[in-house]
Design an enzyme around this catalytic site. Structure first.
Site, PDB file in Angstrom:
ATOM      1  N   LYS A 195     -10.131  -9.945  18.475  1.00  0.00           N
ATOM      2  CA  LYS A 195      -8.715  -9.449  17.962  1.00  0.00           C
ATOM      3  C   LYS A 195      -8.421  -8.312  16.785  1.00  0.00           C
ATOM      4  CE  LYS A 195      -9.119 -13.762  15.071  1.00  0.00           C
ATOM      5  NZ  LYS A 195      -8.371 -14.878  14.498  1.00  0.00           N
ATOM      6  N   TYR A 233      -2.284   5.975 -12.605  1.00  0.00           N
ATOM      7  CA  TYR A 233      -0.938   5.371 -12.772  1.00  0.00           C
ATOM      8  C   TYR A 233      -0.951   4.474 -13.769  1.00  0.00           C
ATOM      9  CZ  TYR A 233       1.212   7.627  -8.604  1.00  0.00           C
ATOM     10  OH  TYR A 233       1.641   8.386  -7.763  1.00  0.00           O
TER      11      TYR A 233
END
Length: 384
Positions: free
Chosen positions: A36, A256
């Site tokens: 999956k 940042y």
């Protein structure tokens, strides 16, 4: 030359990991494979082909759309859809020969009605909830279906399954509780194959194996039991290209939010990878990180290089101050995880799990399907 990162996936290692698990459970147990979420981020088509080539004949996906793709790759395989029967989608399951894992009375009734309307007897599994409280039939609905001979004649019940909530925690008493509940309820369907164990369940021992096991993360080289050193072969190696080398003075903030400040004159390598490529932001460095919880690290030519400052969307920085300049150069690649960098460790620094790192792998990487080199971890140099 146009990619900022390189993702190498070793499908031979995936096949070899499946063979190890098949041998562990023995010839009497069907070793299936969970593919999956694009085969845990590794690519559904190439992974399915490799597993089928190794002898795997039963696969588990989450959604019918995955099953339709998988059917094209493995025409003769048995394919189960773990998320059950989506409302109104029965014709798609039938056309692609997908077996829904029926997890509610409504799903079982819809599948039976569809089979009767088409005058066909199609395959399906039943999912019994033994304590996960996610998908699955309650005990009352399980008993109701077991007593409904008309429903069970409408479709062919090929598997009865459940799912362990705490299988990766080997010492959890809840594993034994779920095992006891499953044994009691699966007896309502005599002669039907049963399945309880995922990757971790396989390692809980033969009592959990029943007729089929459904390994997932173990196939892809991830952590099987929490805190246990055992791993199968490494499957994925992610490398990021160095775009620039920067000389940064001491006491200067980087990135940042000015999240991390240099403590010495520092040489930083700026890498062309970030959270937009699936590398988690929480793995970065920050002045607020405690000393006993350092940031993630990469490996550059045998040298461990810690992340420095925040991970941004497309970029990150690593400290290469102690790496020879001829190695820390523009265009070189830094391994972010792979044979020399344990993915589970990196996941831990990001406060997540290796499942999430794998399934978050972005689409900007250059994908290479090839064998991985043996790890050089024994010769890694600690850089401070």
């Amino acid at each position: 030359m146009v990619h900022g990162s390189r993702l190498t996936i070793d499908t031979d290692a995936i096949a070899a990991n499946w063979q190890v698990l098949r041998e562990r459970v023995g010839a009497s147990v069907n070793c299936a494979a969970a593919v999956k979420s694009d085969a845990y981020g590794c690519g559904l088509a190439p992974v399915a082909r490799a597993l089928a080539g190794a002898g795997c004949s039963t696969f588990f996906v989450a959604l019918p759309q995955e099953g339709v793709v998988l059917r094209r790759e493995v025409p003769g395989a048995v394919i189960y859809v773990l998320n059950g029967l989506l409302p109104g989608a029965a014709p798609i399951y039938a056309e692609a020969r997908l077996r829904p894992v029926l997890g509610s009375l409504a799903e079982a009734e819809e599948w039976a009605l569809f089979c009767r309307s088409r005058k066909v007897v199609l395959d399906a599994a039943l999912h019994i909830d033994t304590g996960m409280n996610r998908l699955g039939l309650s005990e009352a609905d399980t008993r109701r279906i077991a007593a409904d001979s008309a429903m069970l004649q409408a479709f062919d019940l090929t598997l009865v399954m459940s799912h362990l909530a705490c299988g990766s925690t080997a010492g959890s008493p809840f594993n034994a509780q779920q095992l006891a509940r499953f044994k009691a309820l699966q007896e309502l369907f005599p002669g039907t194959p049963c399945s309880l164990a995922n990757s971790a369940g396989i390692h809980l021992g033969p009592d959990y194996h029943f007729d089929m096991v459904r390994p997932g993360i173990a196939l892809y080289g991830g952590e099987i039991i929490e805190g246990a050193p055992e791993r199968l072969q490494t499957v994925v190696k992610l490398e990021a290209r160095i775009l620039q080398i920067r000389q940064v003075p001491a006491d200067v903030p980087v990135g940042y939010g000015q999240g991390q400040t240099t403590r010495r004159p520092t040489r930083l390598a700026i890498l062309s990878t970030g959270y937009g490529d699936g590398y988690h932001r929480r793995a970065g460095g920050a002045d607020t990180r405690p000393d006993d919880a350092p940031p993630a690290h990469g490996v550059l030519a045998g040298h461990k290089v810690p992340l420095f400052g925040r991970v941004s969307m497309d970029l990150m920085a690593v400290d290469v101050t102690d790496v020879p300049s001829e190695l820390a150069r523009r265009g070189a690649f830094v391994e972010l995880y792979g044979p020399d960098v344990d993915m589970s460790h990196i996941a831990g620094t990001a406060e997540t799990i290796d499942y999430e790192l794998l399934t978050s792998l972005g689409h900007r990487h250059q994908r290479v399907y090839a064998p991985l080199q043996a790890p050089a971890a024994a010769t890694l140099k600690e850089d401070r």
